[in-house]
Design a protein around this motif. Sequence first.
Motif, short mmCIF file in Angstrom:
data_model
loop_
_atom_site.label_atom_id
_atom_site.label_comp_id
_atom_site.label_asym_id
_atom_site.label_seq_id
_atom_site.Cartn_x
_atom_site.Cartn_y
_atom_site.Cartn_z
N HIS A 108 0.82 -1.21 0.00
CA HIS A 108 0.00 0.00 0.00
C HIS A 108 0.86 1.27 0.00
CE1 HIS A 108 -3.41 -2.62 0.56
NE2 HIS A 108 -2.78 -3.20 1.56
N ARG A 109 2.02 1.20 0.63
CA ARG A 109 2.93 2.36 0.62
C ARG A 109 3.44 2.63 -0.79
NH1 ARG A 109 8.14 0.65 3.17
NH2 ARG A 109 8.46 -0.10 1.04
N ASP A 110 3.85 1.57 -1.49
CA ASP A 110 4.44 1.71 -2.82
C ASP A 110 3.42 1.66 -3.95
OD1 ASP A 110 6.93 1.91 -1.60
OD2 ASP A 110 7.34 -0.24 -1.78
N LYS A 111 2.13 1.49 -3.58
CA LYS A 111 1.05 1.47 -4.58
C LYS A 111 1.30 0.38 -5.63
CE LYS A 111 -0.77 5.09 -2.61
NZ LYS A 111 -1.96 4.96 -1.75
N ILE A 112 1.43 -0.85 -5.16
CA ILE A 112 1.72 -2.00 -6.02
C ILE A 112 0.41 -2.70 -6.38
CG2 ILE A 112 2.91 -4.20 -6.23
CD1 ILE A 112 4.88 -3.17 -4.09
N ARG A 113 0.15 -2.83 -7.65
CA ARG A 113 -1.05 -3.53 -8.09
C ARG A 113 -0.70 -5.00 -8.37
NH1 ARG A 113 -5.42 -1.90 -12.85
NH2 ARG A 113 -6.76 -3.73 -12.55
N VAL A 114 -1.48 -5.90 -7.81
CA VAL A 114 -1.29 -7.34 -7.99
C VAL A 114 -2.34 -7.85 -8.96
CG1 VAL A 114 -1.26 -9.58 -6.85
CG2 VAL A 114 -0.30 -7.59 -5.68
N GLN A 115 -1.90 -8.58 -9.98
CA GLN A 115 -2.81 -9.13 -10.99
C GLN A 115 -2.47 -10.59 -11.24
OE1 GLN A 115 -3.75 -5.48 -13.93
NE2 GLN A 115 -1.65 -6.18 -14.07
N ILE A 116 -3.48 -11.37 -11.53
CA ILE A 116 -3.31 -12.79 -11.81
C ILE A 116 -3.55 -13.05 -13.28
CG2 ILE A 116 -3.98 -15.14 -11.14
CD1 ILE A 116 -2.87 -13.33 -8.86
N ILE A 117 -2.61 -13.75 -13.92
CA ILE A 117 -2.83 -14.19 -15.29
C ILE A 117 -2.82 -15.72 -15.31
CG2 ILE A 117 -1.78 -12.10 -16.24
CD1 ILE A 117 0.71 -13.74 -16.92
N GLY A 118 -3.56 -16.28 -16.25
CA GLY A 118 -3.66 -17.73 -16.32
C GLY A 118 -5.12 -18.16 -16.40
N ASP A 119 -5.35 -19.45 -16.45
CA ASP A 119 -6.70 -20.00 -16.59
C ASP A 119 -7.33 -20.18 -15.21
OD1 ASP A 119 -9.02 -21.34 -17.22
OD2 ASP A 119 -8.06 -22.72 -18.64
N THR A 130 -9.27 -15.99 -2.74
CA THR A 130 -8.18 -15.23 -2.11
C THR A 130 -7.45 -14.37 -3.13
OG1 THR A 130 -7.87 -17.01 -0.50
CG2 THR A 130 -6.07 -15.44 -0.74
N LEU A 131 -7.21 -14.92 -4.31
CA LEU A 131 -6.55 -14.16 -5.37
C LEU A 131 -7.37 -12.94 -5.76
CD1 LEU A 131 -5.44 -17.09 -7.75
CD2 LEU A 131 -4.13 -16.02 -5.91
N GLN A 132 -8.65 -13.12 -5.90
CA GLN A 132 -9.51 -12.00 -6.29
C GLN A 132 -9.55 -10.92 -5.21
OE1 GLN A 132 -13.03 -14.34 -7.11
NE2 GLN A 132 -12.63 -14.37 -9.32
N ALA A 133 -9.47 -11.34 -3.95
CA ALA A 133 -9.44 -10.37 -2.85
C ALA A 133 -8.17 -9.53 -2.91
CB ALA A 133 -9.56 -11.09 -1.51
N ALA A 134 -7.04 -10.16 -3.22
CA ALA A 134 -5.78 -9.44 -3.34
C ALA A 134 -5.82 -8.47 -4.52
CB ALA A 134 -4.61 -10.41 -3.50
N GLU A 135 -6.40 -8.90 -5.61
CA GLU A 135 -6.54 -8.01 -6.77
C GLU A 135 -7.42 -6.81 -6.43
OE1 GLU A 135 -6.17 -10.47 -10.89
OE2 GLU A 135 -7.97 -10.93 -9.70
N ALA A 136 -8.53 -7.08 -5.76
CA ALA A 136 -9.46 -6.00 -5.41
C ALA A 136 -8.81 -4.98 -4.47
CB ALA A 136 -10.72 -6.58 -4.76
N ALA A 137 -7.98 -5.47 -3.54
CA ALA A 137 -7.35 -4.58 -2.55
C ALA A 137 -6.31 -3.67 -3.18
CB ALA A 137 -6.70 -5.42 -1.45
N THR A 138 -5.82 -4.01 -4.39
CA THR A 138 -4.76 -3.23 -5.02
C THR A 138 -5.18 -2.65 -6.37
OG1 THR A 138 -3.80 -5.19 -6.10
CG2 THR A 138 -3.01 -4.66 -3.89
N ARG A 139 -6.44 -2.77 -6.70
CA ARG A 139 -6.92 -2.42 -8.05
C ARG A 139 -6.66 -0.98 -8.44
NH1 ARG A 139 -11.92 -4.94 -8.12
NH2 ARG A 139 -10.83 -6.75 -8.98
#
Length: 261
Positions: A108-119, A130-139
């Motif tokens: 959150h300090r560095d404003k890093i966006r986490v995204q998942i690629i793949g099937d 859990t993955l979607q929650a991480a994506e939403a928190a950094t969107r």
Amino acid sequence: MKTRTWLEALYERVLKNQIRYVPQHIAVIQDGNRRYAKNHGIQKADGHRRGADTTEMVLDWASELGIRHITLYAFSTENFRRDTGELDALFRLFKLKFRAVIEDPRVHRDKIRVQIIGDRSLLPPDLLETLQAAEAATREYSNYFVNVALAYGGRNEIVHAARSILREVKAGTLAPDAIDADTVEGHLNRGMRIPPVDLIVRTGSEYRTSNFLPWLANGHESAVYFCAPFWPAFRKIDLLRAMRVYDQRMRMKERRRIPAE
């Protein structure tokens, strides 16, 4: 040990001073967790955990060095062939690490966006949640981007993009004659618009890119760096050496653009 640490720190400074061009997008094939575990007499799950620890350090180094985009090949479609015990341990580890992303102050300090690629359809529902929650928190972040390839296959990626394009053609929202390279890139990875790869890094003495990001890497002639250390033993020096390969490639291109007097 102290002497080696001092020498490594000195060598890091030397390598940094050699690098003029910093790659903006590095793709990493994190190979060798299981072989590292075997060589050190530990369980496979422990090898994967140590690899995850290395991943966290590499993300810190990337931010420090000015690399804005990093894509990590964490789990391929072929990896589903592994035994159930190893898969369960891996999925638990992924859940643990992505839960930590949500609370990590560095993210959150560095404003890093986490995204998942793949099937995503191949992943267990609890992990996907859990993955979607991480994506939403950094969107909303856009300083740095961490793309994690899970259940990923390069050919599968292009197949999914082709299907998406065909659906639009069938619906009448896209004319066949309008399809070009930009159209394809816009349909890769669920339309995430990940930039072309500047540099691929592979650890573990494997000299192949394993069909990783074929459009964004091979299609854009990215530089490639293969190195011997297994992923858990990957060091900042190894990352800087990889960056030096990219720098040398860019300097060569620069020389070719300068007309002879």
